[in-house]
Structures are given as C-alpha cells and as structure tokens.
Design a protein around this motif. Sequence first.
Motif, short mmCIF file in Angstrom:
data_model
loop_
_atom_site.label_atom_id
_atom_site.label_comp_id
_atom_site.label_asym_id
_atom_site.label_seq_id
_atom_site.Cartn_x
_atom_site.Cartn_y
_atom_site.Cartn_z
N TYR A 85 0.86 -1.18 0.00
CA TYR A 85 0.00 0.00 0.00
C TYR A 85 0.90 1.24 0.00
O TYR A 85 1.70 1.44 0.91
N LEU A 86 0.77 2.03 -1.04
CA LEU A 86 1.62 3.20 -1.25
C LEU A 86 0.81 4.47 -1.09
O LEU A 86 -0.32 4.58 -1.58
N CYS A 87 1.41 5.42 -0.43
CA CYS A 87 0.81 6.74 -0.27
C CYS A 87 1.67 7.74 -1.03
O CYS A 87 2.90 7.59 -1.11
N ALA A 88 1.04 8.73 -1.60
CA ALA A 88 1.76 9.78 -2.31
C ALA A 88 1.14 11.12 -1.97
O ALA A 88 -0.03 11.19 -1.57
N SER A 89 1.92 12.18 -2.10
CA SER A 89 1.36 13.52 -1.93
C SER A 89 1.88 14.43 -3.03
O SER A 89 2.91 14.16 -3.65
N SER A 90 1.14 15.50 -3.26
CA SER A 90 1.55 16.49 -4.26
C SER A 90 1.12 17.87 -3.80
O SER A 90 0.24 18.01 -2.94
N SER A 91 1.73 18.88 -4.42
CA SER A 91 1.45 20.26 -4.00
C SER A 91 0.10 20.75 -4.49
O SER A 91 -0.36 21.81 -4.07
N GLY A 92 -0.49 19.99 -5.39
CA GLY A 92 -1.81 20.37 -5.88
C GLY A 92 -2.31 19.34 -6.85
O GLY A 92 -1.63 18.36 -7.15
N GLN A 119 3.50 13.72 -8.11
CA GLN A 119 3.25 12.97 -6.89
C GLN A 119 4.54 12.35 -6.40
O GLN A 119 5.28 11.74 -7.17
N TYR A 120 4.78 12.48 -5.10
CA TYR A 120 5.95 11.89 -4.46
C TYR A 120 5.47 10.78 -3.53
O TYR A 120 4.58 11.00 -2.70
N PHE A 121 6.11 9.62 -3.66
CA PHE A 121 5.62 8.44 -2.97
C PHE A 121 6.39 8.17 -1.67
O PHE A 121 7.58 8.45 -1.55
N GLY A 122 5.67 7.59 -0.74
CA GLY A 122 6.27 7.07 0.47
C GLY A 122 6.84 5.69 0.24
O GLY A 122 6.70 5.12 -0.86
N PRO A 123 7.48 5.12 1.26
CA PRO A 123 8.15 3.82 1.12
C PRO A 123 7.19 2.64 1.10
O PRO A 123 7.59 1.53 0.81
N GLY A 124 5.91 2.89 1.41
CA GLY A 124 4.92 1.82 1.32
C GLY A 124 4.82 0.98 2.58
O GLY A 124 5.71 0.95 3.42
N THR A 125 3.68 0.31 2.68
CA THR A 125 3.46 -0.70 3.72
C THR A 125 3.15 -2.01 3.02
O THR A 125 2.21 -2.08 2.22
N ARG A 126 3.95 -3.02 3.35
CA ARG A 126 3.69 -4.34 2.77
C ARG A 126 2.77 -5.09 3.70
O ARG A 126 3.13 -5.38 4.84
N LEU A 127 1.56 -5.38 3.24
CA LEU A 127 0.56 -6.07 4.04
C LEU A 127 0.44 -7.52 3.60
O LEU A 127 0.28 -7.80 2.41
#
Lengths: 111, 113
Positions: free
Chosen positions: B90-97, B102-110
């Motif tokens: 599960y990957l999360c990303a954020s952007s300025s608008g 989009q810049y991604f986080g390192p993720g959670t492996r479930l």
Amino acid sequence: EDKVVQSPLSLVVHEGDTVTLNCSYEVTNFRSLLWYKQEKKAPTFLFMLTSSGIEKKSGRLSSILDKKELFSILNITATQTGDSAVYLCARYGGSQGNLIFGKGTKLSVKP
Amino acid sequence: GAGVSQSPSNKVTEKGKDVELRCDPISGHTALYWYRQSLGQGLEFLIYFQGNSAPDKSGLPSDRFSAERTGGSVSTLTIQRTQQEDSAVYLCASSSGRQETQYFGPGTRLLVL
C-alpha cells in the motif's frame, strides 16, 4: 478502455548498452505524463512531461512525449547495474486527480 | 525537507482482522493519494484527498476499505475484516496540488494469512 500500456514488459541488457522504454496511452485530453523508477517499494520520480516534442534530460536519462501519436519514450544511455529497476509510466486524466499507471517495464542490467 | 513517510513498513495479520495504515505527507502538500500494488501488478488507485474537498473514493475496491485525512495532513487507510486478496504493498503519495508531481512514500507491505 482508458489504459496506459508499457513495452517491453521486461528487458535484460549489459552495462553500457542504451535502452528505450515505451509507453502508449489511449486518451487525447490529458495534461501530464510521468515516469517513475521503482527499485523496491517506493516509486521515485523521474520526469513529468506536459508538452509534445520537448525532451527532458537528467544525466543519462531522457524522455519525450508525442501527444499526436499518443506515446512517450524513456531513454537510458550507458546503462549501469544501478539502473536495474521497474520503470513506471503514468498519466493524469482530463479531470481526474489520480494517476493511471502502466504495469511497468522491468529492466535488468548485467555487469 | 522530509519526504512522505508511512507506517508500519510491514504488517502481517490474520484473515478477518482490521488493519490501519498511516501516511504522513510532505509538509504543505494539499493532495494525498493511496494506491496499492499487488504482486506483479501496476499501481491501482484507491482514494484521493485534495484540501478540504470531499475525497474521491472511486478506486476503493469494497466497503471494507476506508480512509480519513485529519487536519489536512496525516491520513489513515483502514481495511476491515481483511481477506487474503488484500495482501499487497500500500503506497501513499502527496503532491502540491491537483495534477502536480506525486511523491511516494516507502509503502506498507501487508500480508494477510
């Protein structure tokens, strides 16, 4: 269907080779196409392309977008083993906030 | 500045249990996205938050999935009554608008056993 298609799915080359990765899409009204490199879990940003025909470069990597023919390419020259990764192509839709990703090209660079 | 962070890095759970995954976006980014990546598959969009607007939930695969974003910053993705097919990164990303990079986080492996 609204798809992003990448080819080849996988590629094995030797250090020093030049590679071209392809990304095609189906819609015409979109704003941006992005390339990411994914080595483990987190995709890292490479390029965002919004204008057709303008090449973007970063070191040995370059990319260009053709909005008329609906494709983009990512070039890597003088490949190194550290270039081994999955390369992801994604686009924004006309009104969508999220990216639509292709399945990626897995690049393996052998010493 | 700090990038997107996610926790936990890995999560193993039993089928039927609930799990919560956390995402801290880049400071100042108004847009936050959740994606999941199953083995050998591309990234699949789940949900998108933009500022104070109602989230775009169009990618959530079932009503067992939900997400919140408190105070316009941290987000939690909750999966209730987990199933084995929920196993993924599960990957999360954020952007300025909207429609910015989009810049991604390192993720959670479930992993659901």
